[in-house]
Design a protein around this motif. Structure first.
Motif, PDB file in Angstrom:
ATOM      1  N   SER A 131     -44.928  -9.589  11.150  1.00 19.70           N
ATOM      2  CA  SER A 131     -45.218  -8.896  12.415  1.00 19.70           C
ATOM      3  C   SER A 131     -46.710  -8.785  12.663  1.00 19.70           C
ATOM      4  N   TRP A 132     -47.518  -9.066  11.630  1.00 15.77           N
ATOM      5  CA  TRP A 132     -48.977  -9.099  11.783  1.00 15.77           C
ATOM      6  C   TRP A 132     -49.441 -10.425  12.385  1.00 15.77           C
TER       7      TRP A 132
ATOM      8  N   SER B 122     -40.869  -5.901   7.618  1.00 13.30           N
ATOM      9  CA  SER B 122     -41.822  -7.003   7.579  1.00 13.30           C
ATOM     10  C   SER B 122     -43.058  -6.522   6.815  1.00 13.30           C
ATOM     11  N   GLY B 123     -43.521  -7.333   5.877  1.00 12.25           N
ATOM     12  CA  GLY B 123     -44.580  -6.856   4.993  1.00 12.25           C
ATOM     13  C   GLY B 123     -45.851  -7.668   5.089  1.00 12.25           C
ATOM     14  N   ALA B 124     -46.661  -7.477   4.077  1.00 14.72           N
ATOM     15  CA  ALA B 124     -48.009  -8.045   4.077  1.00 14.72           C
ATOM     16  C   ALA B 124     -47.996  -9.504   3.663  1.00 14.72           C
ATOM     17  N   SER B 125     -49.154 -10.110   3.845  1.00 18.15           N
ATOM     18  CA  SER B 125     -49.374 -11.448   3.333  1.00 18.15           C
ATOM     19  C   SER B 125     -50.444 -11.348   2.255  1.00 18.15           C
TER      20      SER B 125
ATOM     21  N   MET C 200     -49.117  -7.624  15.452  1.00 20.34           N
ATOM     22  CA  MET C 200     -49.205  -6.160  15.541  1.00 20.34           C
ATOM     23  C   MET C 200     -50.119  -5.582  14.462  1.00 20.34           C
ATOM     24  N   THR C 201     -50.533  -4.352  14.691  1.00 23.82           N
ATOM     25  CA  THR C 201     -51.219  -3.616  13.621  1.00 23.82           C
ATOM     26  C   THR C 201     -50.128  -2.967  12.762  1.00 23.82           C
ATOM     27  N   PRO C 202     -50.442  -2.619  11.519  1.00 26.64           N
ATOM     28  CA  PRO C 202     -49.400  -1.981  10.696  1.00 26.64           C
ATOM     29  C   PRO C 202     -48.953  -0.636  11.266  1.00 26.64           C
ATOM     30  N   GLU C 203     -49.888   0.074  11.895  1.00 27.57           N
ATOM     31  CA  GLU C 203     -49.533   1.392  12.463  1.00 27.57           C
ATOM     32  C   GLU C 203     -48.471   1.209  13.565  1.00 27.57           C
ATOM     33  N   TYR C 204     -48.724   0.239  14.448  1.00 26.34           N
ATOM     34  CA  TYR C 204     -47.792  -0.006  15.554  1.00 26.34           C
ATOM     35  C   TYR C 204     -46.450  -0.490  15.008  1.00 26.34           C
ATOM     36  N   TYR C 205     -46.521  -1.433  14.051  1.00 25.03           N
ATOM     37  CA  TYR C 205     -45.271  -1.987  13.505  1.00 25.03           C
ATOM     38  C   TYR C 205     -44.468  -0.910  12.772  1.00 25.03           C
ATOM     39  N   SER C 206     -45.153  -0.026  12.044  1.00 29.64           N
ATOM     40  CA  SER C 206     -44.384   0.967  11.283  1.00 29.64           C
ATOM     41  C   SER C 206     -43.583   1.857  12.230  1.00 29.64           C
ATOM     42  N   ASP C 207     -44.136   2.157  13.411  1.00 28.77           N
ATOM     43  CA  ASP C 207     -43.364   2.925  14.402  1.00 28.77           C
ATOM     44  C   ASP C 207     -42.188   2.112  14.928  1.00 28.77           C
ATOM     45  N   LEU C 208     -42.485   0.828  15.237  1.00 34.42           N
ATOM     46  CA  LEU C 208     -41.399  -0.035  15.738  1.00 34.42           C
ATOM     47  C   LEU C 208     -40.302  -0.164  14.696  1.00 34.42           C
ATOM     48  N   PHE C 209     -40.724  -0.328  13.439  1.00 34.14           N
ATOM     49  CA  PHE C 209     -39.718  -0.466  12.373  1.00 34.14           C
ATOM     50  C   PHE C 209     -38.757   0.714  12.398  1.00 34.14           C
ATOM     51  N   LYS C 210     -39.330   1.920  12.504  1.00 41.18           N
ATOM     52  CA  LYS C 210     -38.481   3.120  12.478  1.00 41.18           C
ATOM     53  C   LYS C 210     -37.478   3.097  13.640  1.00 41.18           C
TER      54      LYS C 210
ATOM     55  N   VAL D 250     -49.992   1.365   4.758  1.00 41.29           N
ATOM     56  CA  VAL D 250     -49.571   2.039   5.996  1.00 41.29           C
ATOM     57  C   VAL D 250     -48.048   2.152   6.047  1.00 41.29           C
ATOM     58  N   MET D 251     -47.373   1.079   5.665  1.00 44.29           N
ATOM     59  CA  MET D 251     -45.902   1.114   5.709  1.00 44.29           C
ATOM     60  C   MET D 251     -45.343   2.179   4.759  1.00 44.29           C
ATOM     61  N   MET D 252     -45.905   2.223   3.553  1.00 40.62           N
ATOM     62  CA  MET D 252     -45.405   3.186   2.570  1.00 40.62           C
ATOM     63  C   MET D 252     -45.691   4.620   3.004  1.00 40.62           C
TER      64      MET D 252
END
Ligand code: AHR
Length: 516
Positions: free
Chosen positions: A197-198, A233-236, A204-214, A245-247
């Motif tokens: 997702s990055w 979706s995680g890091a590379s 996306m930024t991780p902050e934005y994605y973490s909200d979307l994930f939820k 950020v996700m954790m």
């Protein structure tokens, strides 16, 4: 010759032999320490709508003269069943975030076409969709791992796909599934919420994605008898800030796993990555160095996860890994078709050893990709099919699946090239439910054989047997003209001496030993 001169030559020879004789590498294993299980899902695979993986790979033209089930190629199915494939990730990759699942159900002739913008701009006819993939998983007897669309799909679209797969009752999606010929729900559990997702999955930024994930994860419901294992979706590579950020932002209950992607690039660069078959020792050395980087990458992400989740509830899911080279000359650059050499076998053996040794956190992994793409297990050319050196390593290592990890302590000798060095040997060990111990050993050194001597504490064994994948040159490969150049053969270089195991690893070798 005088007596003194003979004595002198004798002494010199003895000294030289002592100097060059390699001291055996001493491995230390104790079965009493075998606590963690090596999840079989570490041995998973990945099949994207990319190049010739699905189309002209798993899913072939009905006129092709090979055994088929519908249009599923059965020689591929049989080969993957032999290695006990535990799960298959689908439909992407980058493709997943452009895939609209409703285009791939219903009468094939009436399915809309689309452009596969990520991979070669080819037309996708959607003839391989949800039912075809689930039929394939049924034939393979493996678990499906679905990657849902976050990048260009809606929350509703993902929620309805889950309902279509998993609800056993009366509902719009369950009724539609029945109408399309599948009465009972499939009950899939491994569920990816977006991919990269990055990057290709939405930048996306991780902050934005973490909200979307939820949001997406909330509406991807657990239906009776079908709880989801939702994988974010995680890091590379080394990007631990995404993991952080996700954790921090996502409660463990919502996120069963967090993904990580790490590819081995021979040159270390994305531009000119290096050829799959034409490379010198320097490039071989660099590739192996980059491959071994997986250990540090996993450790760094795991350390961040430990901070927020010391009980290790959230799995690290390395759902894309493998070597990524330049494509074979003359092939479509968007299809990522590459040959597979002895170097690939060493990458597979080393990476699987790394995952086994980190099985307290790594619980799923997927090699990219199963057929005709990147570090493939299987290559096809029309009716012909070959098993790559990588395939043979998975065949050797299947004994580790769901066995208990036996931690190993040892110091590897160095493989030295110029002023650089990497560990020449890597290993992992496990004990299965019947008490058999399996030890997988990799020797990366292209010219030195290495002897290992293992003191084994806590096991009763009367003998050792083994298999080996090796070849004289690191760039040897199986071609359609010579498909069995590299294949597993019986390994006779291991012996039991009292309670000690001695094994001599030839240069460039992956060895699996069984002690029982
Ligand atoms: O495996 C090929 C591609 O690599 C995948 O589609 C994407 O997720 C990654 O960048």
């Amino acid at each position: 010759m005088k007596k003194n001169s003979l004595l002198f030559i004798f002494l010199i020879t003895v000294c030289a032999l002592k100097l060059f004789a390699q001291t055996p590498v001493s491995l230390n294993l104790n079965t009493a320490e075998a606590k963690e299980t090596i999840s079989k899902h570490i041995y998973g695979h990945f099949s994207e709508h990319l190049g010739r993986c699905i189309y002209d790979g798993f899913w072939i033209d009905s006129t092709m003269n090979v055994p088929k089930h519908d249009r599923i190629r059965m020689d591929i199915v049989e080969a993957l069943k032999k290695i006990n494939i535990p799960n298959l990730r689908w439909p992407g990759g980058c493709f997943a975030d452009e895939y609209h699942w409703r285009d791939g159900i219903g009468l094939r002739g009436q399915r809309p076409k689309m452009v596969n913008t990520n991979w070669g701009g080819v037309t996708e006819d959607n003839s391989f969709g949800t039912h075809e993939f689930m039929e394939l998983c049924g034939l393979l007897n493996c678990e499906p791992y679905i990657a849902g669309n976050v990048g260009s799909g809606t929350v509703e679209e993902m929620a309805k796909w889950v309902e279509y797969f998993n609800f056993d009752g009366v509902s719009p999606m369950a009724n539609l599934r029945k109408q399309n010929g599948h009465e009972k729900p499939w009950k899939v559990s491994l569920w990816g919420v977006g991919n990269e997702s990055w990057g290709c999955g939405g930048n996306m930024t991780p902050e934005y994605y973490s909200d979307l994930f939820k949001r997406y994860a909330t509406y991807a419901r657990d239906y009776p008898g079908a709880p989801l294992k939702k994988i974010a979706s995680g890091a590379s590579d080394w990007n631990t800030s995404w993991t952080e950020v996700m954790m921090k932002n996502v409660p463990a209950g919502l996120m069963w796993g967090l993904s990580l992607h790490y590819y081995t690039l021979p040159t270390g660069k994305w531009g000119k990555k290096g050829s799959a078959t034409v490379f010198d020792e320097k490039e071989y050395f660099n590739t192996m160095k980059n491959c071994l980087g997986m250990d540090e990458v996993v450790k760094r992400h795991a350390a961040v996860m430990d901070k927020y989740d010391p009980q290790k509830k959230v799995a690290l899911v390395v759902d894309e890994w493998g070597v990524w080279t330049d494509v074979e000359p003359g092939t479509n650059p968007g299809f990522l078709y590459q040959q597979n050499t002895m170097r690939d076998a060493l990458i597979a053996g080393s990476t699987l050893n790394i995952f086994n040794n980190h099985c307290d956190r790594v619980r799923v992994a997927n090699l990219a990709q199963t057929v005709n793409v990147l570090q493939a297990l299987i290559l096809t050319d029309k009716e012909k099919m070959l098993l790559t050196p990588t395939y043979h390593v998975f065949d050797l290592y299947k004994v580790h699946m769901d066995a208990k990890l036996i931690p190993i302590r040892f110091t590897s000798p160095d493989y030295v090239l110029g002023d650089q060095n990497i560990p020449a040997v890597n290993a992992s060990a496990s004990i299965d439910s019947k008490g058999a111990v399996h030890l997988s050993l990799v020797n990366l050194d292209p010219s030195k054989k290495i002897t290992v001597a293992t003191a084994l504490t806590g096991i009763k064994w009367s003998g050792v047997q083994g298999q080996i994948v090796t070849s004289p040159k690191f760039n040897d490969y199986n071609s359609f003209a010579n498909p069995d150049k590299i294949r597993p053969v019986k390994f006779t270089g291991a012996v039991k001496k009292g309670d000690q195991l001695n094994a001599e690893l030839p240069p460039l070798s992956v060895v699996m030993l069984e002690l029982k």
